[in-house]
Design a protein around this motif. Structure first.
Motif, PDB file in Angstrom:
ATOM      1  N   THR A  77      13.844  11.172 -16.190  1.00 53.71           N
ATOM      2  CA  THR A  77      15.716  11.158 -16.383  1.00 53.71           C
ATOM      3  C   THR A  77      16.020   9.708 -15.694  1.00 53.71           C
ATOM      4  O   THR A  77      17.311   9.474 -15.472  1.00 53.71           O
ATOM      5  N   ASP A  78      15.235   8.798 -15.134  1.00 54.93           N
ATOM      6  CA  ASP A  78      15.817   7.549 -14.334  1.00 54.93           C
ATOM      7  C   ASP A  78      14.783   6.354 -14.738  1.00 54.93           C
ATOM      8  O   ASP A  78      13.512   6.512 -15.021  1.00 54.93           O
ATOM      9  N   THR A  79      15.258   5.331 -14.809  1.00 50.39           N
ATOM     10  CA  THR A  79      14.482   4.221 -15.071  1.00 50.39           C
ATOM     11  C   THR A  79      13.879   3.321 -14.045  1.00 50.39           C
ATOM     12  O   THR A  79      13.419   2.370 -14.409  1.00 50.39           O
ATOM     13  N   LEU A  80      14.280   3.923 -12.968  1.00 54.48           N
ATOM     14  CA  LEU A  80      13.772   3.288 -11.655  1.00 54.48           C
ATOM     15  C   LEU A  80      12.179   3.987 -11.234  1.00 54.48           C
ATOM     16  O   LEU A  80      12.024   5.058 -11.402  1.00 54.48           O
ATOM     17  N   VAL A  81      11.126   2.934 -11.261  1.00 54.43           N
ATOM     18  CA  VAL A  81       9.808   3.556 -10.725  1.00 54.43           C
ATOM     19  C   VAL A  81       9.637   2.962  -9.360  1.00 54.43           C
ATOM     20  O   VAL A  81       9.706   1.763  -9.195  1.00 54.43           O
ATOM     21  N   TYR A  82       9.308   3.739  -8.221  1.00 57.04           N
ATOM     22  CA  TYR A  82       9.333   3.598  -7.085  1.00 57.04           C
ATOM     23  C   TYR A  82       7.645   3.333  -6.683  1.00 57.04           C
ATOM     24  O   TYR A  82       6.761   4.293  -7.427  1.00 57.04           O
ATOM     25  N   TYR A  83       7.353   2.339  -5.811  1.00 54.18           N
ATOM     26  CA  TYR A  83       6.044   2.201  -5.457  1.00 54.18           C
ATOM     27  C   TYR A  83       5.833   2.025  -4.158  1.00 54.18           C
ATOM     28  O   TYR A  83       6.682   1.264  -3.718  1.00 54.18           O
ATOM     29  N   THR A  84       4.637   2.292  -3.368  1.00 57.84           N
ATOM     30  CA  THR A  84       4.327   1.837  -1.979  1.00 57.84           C
ATOM     31  C   THR A  84       3.724   0.820  -2.075  1.00 57.84           C
ATOM     32  O   THR A  84       2.824   0.579  -2.971  1.00 57.84           O
ATOM     33  N   GLU A  85       3.763   0.086  -0.818  1.00 60.65           N
ATOM     34  CA  GLU A  85       2.738  -0.749  -0.479  1.00 60.65           C
ATOM     35  C   GLU A  85       1.171  -0.146  -0.424  1.00 60.65           C
ATOM     36  O   GLU A  85       1.203   1.088   0.049  1.00 60.65           O
TER      37      GLU A  85
ATOM     38  N   ALA B 168      -4.717   3.457   0.108  1.00 62.05           N
ATOM     39  CA  ALA B 168      -3.893   4.283  -0.902  1.00 62.05           C
ATOM     40  C   ALA B 168      -2.327   3.692  -1.327  1.00 62.05           C
ATOM     41  O   ALA B 168      -1.948   2.696  -0.181  1.00 62.05           O
ATOM     42  N   PHE B 169      -1.970   3.793  -2.316  1.00 64.07           N
ATOM     43  CA  PHE B 169      -0.576   3.374  -2.413  1.00 64.07           C
ATOM     44  C   PHE B 169      -0.147   4.515  -3.579  1.00 64.07           C
ATOM     45  O   PHE B 169      -0.786   5.403  -4.181  1.00 64.07           O
ATOM     46  N   GLY B 170       1.222   4.797  -3.508  1.00 60.24           N
ATOM     47  CA  GLY B 170       1.801   5.722  -4.357  1.00 60.24           C
ATOM     48  C   GLY B 170       2.935   5.274  -5.404  1.00 60.24           C
ATOM     49  O   GLY B 170       3.452   4.091  -5.269  1.00 60.24           O
ATOM     50  N   VAL B 171       2.951   5.908  -6.458  1.00 58.23           N
ATOM     51  CA  VAL B 171       3.804   5.669  -7.652  1.00 58.23           C
ATOM     52  C   VAL B 171       4.857   7.012  -7.901  1.00 58.23           C
ATOM     53  O   VAL B 171       3.986   7.966  -7.919  1.00 58.23           O
ATOM     54  N   SER B 172       6.130   6.619  -8.155  1.00 61.50           N
ATOM     55  CA  SER B 172       6.821   7.742  -8.586  1.00 61.50           C
ATOM     56  C   SER B 172       7.687   7.253  -9.507  1.00 61.50           C
ATOM     57  O   SER B 172       8.420   6.583  -9.627  1.00 61.50           O
ATOM     58  N   ALA B 173       7.729   8.082 -10.726  1.00 59.70           N
ATOM     59  CA  ALA B 173       8.533   8.018 -11.969  1.00 59.70           C
ATOM     60  C   ALA B 173       9.199   9.243 -12.126  1.00 59.70           C
ATOM     61  O   ALA B 173       8.796  10.562 -11.780  1.00 59.70           O
ATOM     62  N   SER B 174      10.318   8.984 -13.012  1.00 62.12           N
ATOM     63  CA  SER B 174      11.028  10.299 -13.495  1.00 62.12           C
ATOM     64  C   SER B 174      11.338  10.143 -15.034  1.00 62.12           C
ATOM     65  O   SER B 174      11.614   9.053 -15.328  1.00 62.12           O
TER      66      SER B 174
ATOM     67  N   ILE C 139       8.976   0.366  -2.266  1.00 63.07           N
ATOM     68  CA  ILE C 139       8.875   1.015  -0.934  1.00 63.07           C
ATOM     69  C   ILE C 139       8.153   0.472   0.176  1.00 63.07           C
ATOM     70  O   ILE C 139       6.961   0.515   0.359  1.00 63.07           O
ATOM     71  N   ASN C 140       9.128  -0.058   1.156  1.00 59.87           N
ATOM     72  CA  ASN C 140       8.361  -0.899   2.211  1.00 59.87           C
ATOM     73  C   ASN C 140       7.483   0.114   3.219  1.00 59.87           C
ATOM     74  O   ASN C 140       7.919   1.206   3.382  1.00 59.87           O
ATOM     75  N   THR C 141       6.444  -0.515   3.962  1.00 60.82           N
ATOM     76  CA  THR C 141       5.720   0.458   4.767  1.00 60.82           C
ATOM     77  C   THR C 141       6.733   0.943   5.984  1.00 60.82           C
ATOM     78  O   THR C 141       6.654   1.850   6.428  1.00 60.82           O
ATOM     79  N   GLY C 142       7.551   0.108   6.330  1.00 62.40           N
ATOM     80  CA  GLY C 142       8.517   0.387   7.334  1.00 62.40           C
ATOM     81  C   GLY C 142       9.423   1.604   7.072  1.00 62.40           C
ATOM     82  O   GLY C 142       9.906   2.351   7.938  1.00 62.40           O
ATOM     83  N   ASP C 143       9.644   1.651   5.865  1.00 67.40           N
ATOM     84  CA  ASP C 143      10.387   2.983   5.433  1.00 67.40           C
ATOM     85  C   ASP C 143       9.681   4.187   4.982  1.00 67.40           C
ATOM     86  O   ASP C 143      10.293   5.388   5.346  1.00 67.40           O
ATOM     87  N   PHE C 144       8.387   4.066   4.645  1.00 69.27           N
ATOM     88  CA  PHE C 144       7.892   5.093   4.148  1.00 69.27           C
ATOM     89  C   PHE C 144       6.311   4.868   4.518  1.00 69.27           C
ATOM     90  O   PHE C 144       5.616   3.821   4.218  1.00 69.27           O
ATOM     91  N   LYS C 145       5.683   5.664   5.499  1.00 67.44           N
ATOM     92  CA  LYS C 145       4.215   5.549   5.614  1.00 67.44           C
ATOM     93  C   LYS C 145       3.508   7.048   5.232  1.00 67.44           C
ATOM     94  O   LYS C 145       3.717   7.974   5.940  1.00 67.44           O
ATOM     95  N   PHE C 146       2.354   6.868   4.635  1.00 66.14           N
ATOM     96  CA  PHE C 146       1.529   8.165   4.322  1.00 66.14           C
ATOM     97  C   PHE C 146       0.947   8.564   5.789  1.00 66.14           C
ATOM     98  O   PHE C 146       0.632   7.582   6.685  1.00 66.14           O
ATOM     99  N   SER C 147       0.889   9.994   6.163  1.00 63.70           N
ATOM    100  CA  SER C 147       0.274  10.491   7.476  1.00 63.70           C
ATOM    101  C   SER C 147      -0.708  11.378   6.935  1.00 63.70           C
ATOM    102  O   SER C 147      -0.690  12.135   5.906  1.00 63.70           O
TER     103      SER C 147
END
Length: 132
Positions: free
Chosen positions: A39-47, A31-37, A120-128
């Motif tokens: 009101t923000d121009t940054l889109v975050y995504y996980t490995e 799995a991988f995740g994507v986060s958008a807003s 977003i690196n796996t070291g910073d965030f990991k799905f559980s």
């Protein structure tokens, strides 16, 4: 001689049964995740990550997939101070197909010149696995 035949037949059936149960084992789910807003121009995504102890249901869906999205949302809100984000999760048992899907999704965001992607690196965030 009769006992030898019975013993060989039982051994054959046992071998046959164990061969099929080992072959049809648990497939890993990626799995991988994507986060958008809005009101923000940054889109975050996980490995792409392997989800521990998870298997897809009989319809091919990830059980409790909404809770995985909330994990990403909570991480961004609580750890990064980024409220009001919409989070999505993409999953598959085939890592190669999921990689292609990730490239496709990221390319859609890259087309918009005003949007920047942040990994977003796996070291910073990991799905559980969500609690039962």
């Amino acid at each position: 001689m009769k006992y030898v035949k019975i013993l060989l037949a039982v051994a054959f059936v046992f071998t046959l049964c164990t061969a099929f149960t080992l072959k049809g084992g648990h497939k890993p789910v990626y799995a991988f995740g994507v986060s958008a807003s809005f009101t923000d121009t940054l889109v975050y995504y996980t490995e792409i990550q392997v989800l521990d102890s998870v298997s897809l249901d009989k319809n091919g869906f990830l059980p409790k997939r909404d809770l995985y999205s909330y994990q990403l949302k909570n991480y961004l809100e609580l750890e990064k101070g980024l409220p009001n984000r919409t989070c999505m999760i993409y999953f598959s048992e085939n890592k190669k197909k999921l990689s292609k899907e990730a490239v496709k999704v990221m390319n859609k965001y890259k087309k918009n010149k005003s949007v920047a992607l942040q990994k977003i690196n796996t070291g910073d965030f990991k799905f559980s696995k969500p609690e039962e």
